[in-house]
Design a protein around this motif. Structure first.
Motif, PDB file in Angstrom:
ATOM      1  N   GLY A  20       0.805  -1.091  -0.049  1.00  0.00           N
ATOM      2  CA  GLY A  20       0.116   0.037   0.036  1.00  0.00           C
ATOM      3  C   GLY A  20       0.851   1.118   0.035  1.00  0.00           C
ATOM      4  N   ARG A  21       2.019   1.260   0.658  1.00  0.00           N
ATOM      5  CA  ARG A  21       2.853   2.501   0.868  1.00  0.00           C
ATOM      6  C   ARG A  21       3.625   2.504  -0.529  1.00  0.00           C
ATOM      7  NH1 ARG A  21       8.053   2.174   1.342  1.00  0.00           N
ATOM      8  NH2 ARG A  21       8.433   0.284   2.173  1.00  0.00           N
ATOM      9  N   GLN A  22       3.869   1.628  -1.175  1.00  0.00           N
ATOM     10  CA  GLN A  22       4.712   1.673  -2.504  1.00  0.00           C
ATOM     11  C   GLN A  22       3.518   2.108  -3.516  1.00  0.00           C
ATOM     12  OE1 GLN A  22       6.481  -2.142  -2.867  1.00  0.00           O
ATOM     13  NE2 GLN A  22       8.305  -1.244  -1.956  1.00  0.00           N
ATOM     14  N   GLU A  23       2.335   1.743  -3.445  1.00  0.00           N
ATOM     15  CA  GLU A  23       1.400   2.116  -4.521  1.00  0.00           C
ATOM     16  C   GLU A  23       1.016   3.597  -4.576  1.00  0.00           C
ATOM     17  OE1 GLU A  23      -2.118  -0.381  -3.720  1.00  0.00           O
ATOM     18  OE2 GLU A  23      -1.230  -2.135  -4.377  1.00  0.00           O
ATOM     19  N   LYS A  24       1.056   4.106  -3.171  1.00  0.00           N
ATOM     20  CA  LYS A  24       1.073   5.583  -3.101  1.00  0.00           C
ATOM     21  C   LYS A  24       2.394   6.210  -3.183  1.00  0.00           C
ATOM     22  CE  LYS A  24      -3.149   5.432  -0.810  1.00  0.00           C
ATOM     23  NZ  LYS A  24      -4.245   6.274  -1.303  1.00  0.00           N
ATOM     24  N   GLY A  25       3.453   5.564  -3.525  1.00  0.00           N
ATOM     25  CA  GLY A  25       4.379   6.252  -3.868  1.00  0.00           C
ATOM     26  C   GLY A  25       5.358   6.965  -2.578  1.00  0.00           C
ATOM     27  N   LEU A  26       4.943   6.482  -1.379  1.00  0.00           N
ATOM     28  CA  LEU A  26       5.460   6.647  -0.017  1.00  0.00           C
ATOM     29  C   LEU A  26       6.855   5.865   0.240  1.00  0.00           C
ATOM     30  CD1 LEU A  26       2.105   7.328   1.855  1.00  0.00           C
ATOM     31  CD2 LEU A  26       3.634   9.058   0.616  1.00  0.00           C
ATOM     32  N   THR A  27       7.743   6.501   0.873  1.00  0.00           N
ATOM     33  CA  THR A  27       9.043   5.907   1.513  1.00  0.00           C
ATOM     34  C   THR A  27       8.461   5.716   3.143  1.00  0.00           C
ATOM     35  OG1 THR A  27       9.997   7.928   2.215  1.00  0.00           O
ATOM     36  CG2 THR A  27      10.592   7.250   0.116  1.00  0.00           C
ATOM     37  N   GLN A  28       9.161   4.636   3.628  1.00  0.00           N
ATOM     38  CA  GLN A  28       8.905   4.403   5.052  1.00  0.00           C
ATOM     39  C   GLN A  28       8.946   5.594   5.954  1.00  0.00           C
ATOM     40  OE1 GLN A  28      11.583   1.568   6.399  1.00  0.00           O
ATOM     41  NE2 GLN A  28      10.345  -0.224   5.868  1.00  0.00           N
ATOM     42  N   LYS A  29       9.776   6.617   5.487  1.00  0.00           N
ATOM     43  CA  LYS A  29      10.012   8.016   6.407  1.00  0.00           C
ATOM     44  C   LYS A  29       8.685   8.776   5.954  1.00  0.00           C
ATOM     45  CE  LYS A  29      13.044  11.905   7.070  1.00  0.00           C
ATOM     46  NZ  LYS A  29      13.965  12.457   6.805  1.00  0.00           N
ATOM     47  N   ASP A  30       8.237   8.898   4.756  1.00  0.00           N
ATOM     48  CA  ASP A  30       6.999   9.614   4.371  1.00  0.00           C
ATOM     49  C   ASP A  30       5.773   8.984   5.132  1.00  0.00           C
ATOM     50  OD1 ASP A  30       8.731  11.034   2.683  1.00  0.00           O
ATOM     51  OD2 ASP A  30       8.145   9.920   0.891  1.00  0.00           O
ATOM     52  N   LEU A  31       5.591   7.799   4.966  1.00  0.00           N
ATOM     53  CA  LEU A  31       4.449   7.200   5.772  1.00  0.00           C
ATOM     54  C   LEU A  31       4.518   7.498   7.477  1.00  0.00           C
ATOM     55  CD1 LEU A  31       1.935   5.625   5.588  1.00  0.00           C
ATOM     56  CD2 LEU A  31       3.210   3.478   5.801  1.00  0.00           C
ATOM     57  N   ALA A  32       5.622   7.280   7.804  1.00  0.00           N
ATOM     58  CA  ALA A  32       5.749   7.597   9.286  1.00  0.00           C
ATOM     59  C   ALA A  32       5.709   8.950   9.555  1.00  0.00           C
ATOM     60  CB  ALA A  32       7.235   7.222   9.789  1.00  0.00           C
ATOM     61  N   GLY A  87      -4.579   1.787  12.666  1.00  0.00           N
ATOM     62  CA  GLY A  87      -5.705   2.564  12.389  1.00  0.00           C
ATOM     63  C   GLY A  87      -5.041   3.695  11.517  1.00  0.00           C
ATOM     64  N   LYS A  88      -4.150   4.495  12.005  1.00  0.00           N
ATOM     65  CA  LYS A  88      -3.693   5.348  11.242  1.00  0.00           C
ATOM     66  C   LYS A  88      -2.983   5.195   9.874  1.00  0.00           C
ATOM     67  CE  LYS A  88      -1.215   7.206  15.082  1.00  0.00           C
ATOM     68  NZ  LYS A  88      -0.151   7.977  15.700  1.00  0.00           N
ATOM     69  N   VAL A  89      -2.081   3.994   9.776  1.00  0.00           N
ATOM     70  CA  VAL A  89      -1.600   3.261   8.598  1.00  0.00           C
ATOM     71  C   VAL A  89      -2.584   2.972   7.419  1.00  0.00           C
ATOM     72  CG1 VAL A  89      -0.055   1.615   7.685  1.00  0.00           C
ATOM     73  CG2 VAL A  89       0.515   2.598   9.794  1.00  0.00           C
ATOM     74  N   GLU A  90      -3.670   2.184   8.150  1.00  0.00           N
ATOM     75  CA  GLU A  90      -5.156   2.072   7.420  1.00  0.00           C
ATOM     76  C   GLU A  90      -5.360   3.410   6.547  1.00  0.00           C
ATOM     77  OE1 GLU A  90      -7.881   0.358  10.090  1.00  0.00           O
ATOM     78  OE2 GLU A  90      -7.240  -1.895   9.519  1.00  0.00           O
ATOM     79  N   ARG A  91      -5.746   4.430   7.266  1.00  0.00           N
ATOM     80  CA  ARG A  91      -6.391   5.409   6.657  1.00  0.00           C
ATOM     81  C   ARG A  91      -5.136   6.155   5.298  1.00  0.00           C
ATOM     82  NH1 ARG A  91      -8.003   6.524  12.138  1.00  0.00           N
ATOM     83  NH2 ARG A  91      -6.496   7.774  12.542  1.00  0.00           N
ATOM     84  N   VAL A  92      -4.066   6.207   5.820  1.00  0.00           N
ATOM     85  CA  VAL A  92      -3.221   6.497   4.923  1.00  0.00           C
ATOM     86  C   VAL A  92      -2.937   5.831   3.520  1.00  0.00           C
ATOM     87  CG1 VAL A  92      -0.900   7.172   4.364  1.00  0.00           C
ATOM     88  CG2 VAL A  92      -1.903   8.064   6.481  1.00  0.00           C
ATOM     89  N   ILE A  93      -2.987   4.469   3.703  1.00  0.00           N
ATOM     90  CA  ILE A  93      -2.623   3.680   2.565  1.00  0.00           C
ATOM     91  C   ILE A  93      -3.897   3.062   2.055  1.00  0.00           C
ATOM     92  CG2 ILE A  93      -0.331   2.929   3.353  1.00  0.00           C
ATOM     93  CD1 ILE A  93      -1.420   0.091   4.171  1.00  0.00           C
ATOM     94  N   GLY A  94      -5.120   3.122   2.787  1.00  0.00           N
ATOM     95  CA  GLY A  94      -6.307   2.744   2.107  1.00  0.00           C
ATOM     96  C   GLY A  94      -6.557   1.322   2.155  1.00  0.00           C
ATOM     97  N   LEU A  95      -5.925   0.473   2.912  1.00  0.00           N
ATOM     98  CA  LEU A  95      -6.160  -0.833   3.093  1.00  0.00           C
ATOM     99  C   LEU A  95      -6.488  -1.304   4.432  1.00  0.00           C
ATOM    100  CD1 LEU A  95      -3.195  -2.196   0.884  1.00  0.00           C
ATOM    101  CD2 LEU A  95      -5.491  -2.052   0.251  1.00  0.00           C
TER     102      LEU A  95
END
Length: 148
Positions: free
Chosen positions: A84-96, A122-130
């Protein structure tokens, strides 16, 4: 000044025993013989650095025996976070940064080392949409509709 005689000494007060002398075994027994009240108490773990005492249970938990161990995030959830993070084009740092956590937290979740925390998931779910919790892990997160 004729009254001052250099040969006489006036003692104003007598010094008591020093701390080390007062604590010695001889001083204690002498005080007991004189009938004085003597209170002795042993300090628990005095002079030792026992602030971080390892008990039996925590050492068992560290060894991760079958009886006592923390549940970890399933590797499946870690894979979905990564996808989900890679589909959104986010790095681990960006997601964090987006979820106000440290990048190491995301890395731990992705490799399955983290202890699950529903707030973080819950926060990760909302950001990556999964969905990352429950039965439908990996399915797209359905936006909640408000009933009017």
């Amino acid at each position: 000044m004729a009254e001052s005689d250099w040969d006489t000494v006036t003692v104003l007060r007598k010094k008591g025993p020093t701390a080390a002398q007062a604590k010695s075994k001889q001083a204690i027994t002498a005080a007991q013989r004189r009938g004085e009240d003597v209170e002795t108490s042993k300090k628990w773990s005095a002079g030792q650095n026992k602030q971080h005492l390892v008990t039996k249970n925590t050492s068992k938990l560290d060894r991760e025996t079958e009886e006592l161990h923390h549940d970890r995030v399933p590797l499946e959830v870690g894979k979905y976070i990564q996808q989900g993070r890679q589909e959104k084009g986010l790095t681990q740092k960006d997601l964090a940064t987006k979820i106000n956590e440290k990048p190491q937290v995301i890395a731990d979740y992705e490799c399955g080392k983290a202890i699950p925390n529903n707030q973080v998931l819950g926060k990760v779910e909302r950001v990556i949409g999964l969905k990352l919790r429950g039965r439908d892990i990996g399915l797209p997160l359905e936006p909640k509709t408000k009933n009017k």
